[in-house]
Scaffold this motif. Structure first.
Motif, short mmCIF file in Angstrom:
data_model
loop_
_atom_site.label_atom_id
_atom_site.label_comp_id
_atom_site.label_asym_id
_atom_site.label_seq_id
_atom_site.Cartn_x
_atom_site.Cartn_y
_atom_site.Cartn_z
N GLN A 38 76.11 46.30 69.51
CA GLN A 38 75.04 45.34 69.24
C GLN A 38 73.74 46.09 69.00
O GLN A 38 73.53 47.16 69.57
CB GLN A 38 74.89 44.36 70.40
N ALA A 39 72.88 45.54 68.17
CA ALA A 39 71.61 46.19 67.85
C ALA A 39 70.70 46.27 69.07
O ALA A 39 69.96 47.24 69.24
CB ALA A 39 70.91 45.45 66.71
N ASP A 40 70.75 45.25 69.92
CA ASP A 40 69.87 45.21 71.09
C ASP A 40 70.64 44.61 72.26
O ASP A 40 70.81 43.39 72.36
CB ASP A 40 68.61 44.39 70.79
N HIS A 48 73.12 37.01 66.02
CA HIS A 48 73.31 38.44 65.70
C HIS A 48 74.56 38.98 66.36
O HIS A 48 75.31 39.74 65.75
CB HIS A 48 72.10 39.26 66.15
N TRP A 49 74.76 38.61 67.62
CA TRP A 49 75.92 39.12 68.35
C TRP A 49 77.22 38.60 67.75
O TRP A 49 78.18 39.34 67.60
CB TRP A 49 75.80 38.79 69.83
N VAL A 54 82.18 39.08 63.97
CA VAL A 54 82.82 38.65 62.72
C VAL A 54 83.00 39.83 61.78
O VAL A 54 84.06 40.01 61.18
CB VAL A 54 82.00 37.51 62.05
N ARG A 55 81.98 40.68 61.69
CA ARG A 55 82.07 41.86 60.83
C ARG A 55 83.18 42.81 61.30
O ARG A 55 83.96 43.32 60.49
CB ARG A 55 80.73 42.58 60.77
N LEU A 77 83.81 33.66 71.98
CA LEU A 77 84.12 32.23 71.82
C LEU A 77 83.25 31.57 70.75
O LEU A 77 83.74 30.74 69.97
CB LEU A 77 83.98 31.53 73.16
N HIS A 78 81.99 31.93 70.70
CA HIS A 78 81.11 31.35 69.67
C HIS A 78 81.44 31.89 68.27
O HIS A 78 81.16 31.22 67.28
CB HIS A 78 79.65 31.61 70.01
#
Length: 188
Positions: A38-40, A48-49, A54-55, A77-78
């Motif tokens: 994660q970026a942050d 973002h997370w 997904v990527r 889950l999201h």
């Protein structure tokens, strides 16, 4: 399913999983494991997370098995509606009660509420009876909705380094058994 037959995606929670954490150890030992970076790690943003997950799933070349801890569980889950049919299973550990602002760090309730639909793949959720971030009864309710097998870890805290779970050999055994029973997802 064997380790070599899956892309094992390690999904840490808030603050990442440090050097001694069982997730980091597993990432180093399992040949097809990689961390969803994660970026942050300290200022999580749901969109973002989930986009990062997904990527990572989109570039997977084998069936995906998630190994998610804490806020990583909510993130997976999201992300589900955008993952397609590549996911073979999920190993969830210590899901936090993201709807209870008294239990989680400020801002993490933005990851709530949890999606409560039945999961389209097999899952195991390991929860502790004295996790400061989630009452065991909440974990029970969530896993019933998800159709996940719940494993009672007793009084194990948040199942992280702070609670004495660096190597976590019991978790390794449960994960190995879970992985051995998974089948590749059926692609329609």
């Amino acid at each position: 399913m064997k380790v070599a037959e899956a892309d094992i995606l390690i999904v840490p929670g808030y603050g990442d999983s440090g050097d001694g954490h069982w997730q980091t150890r597993w990432e180093q030992r399992l040949s097809t494991a990689r961390r969803v970076e994660q970026a942050d790690w300290n200022n999580p943003v749901l969109e973002h997370w989930t986009a990062r997950i997904v990527r990572e799933v989109s570039v997977a070349t084998r069936p995906v098995v998630f190994v998610a801890h804490s806020l990583g569980v909510a993130t997976v889950l999201h992300a589900l509606p955008n993952l397609g049919a590549k996911v073979a299973g999920a190993f969830f550990v210590a899901p936090p009660d993201i709807e209870d602002a008294r239990r989680v760090p400020e801002g993490l309730t933005a990851f709530g509420p949890y999606p409560l639909a039945r999961l389209p793949f097999p899952a195991i959720t390991i929860a502790s009876r004295n996790d400061p971030y989630c009452a065991f009864e909440t974990a029970e309710r969530l896993t019933q909705n998800w159709g996940s097998l719940l494993i009672d870890a007793g009084e194990s805290g948040h199942i992280n380094v702070d609670s004495g779970h660096g190597p976590w050999p019991e978790g390794t055994m449960v994960f190995a058994e879970f992985l051995s029973r998974l089948q590749p997802p059926k692609v329609h």
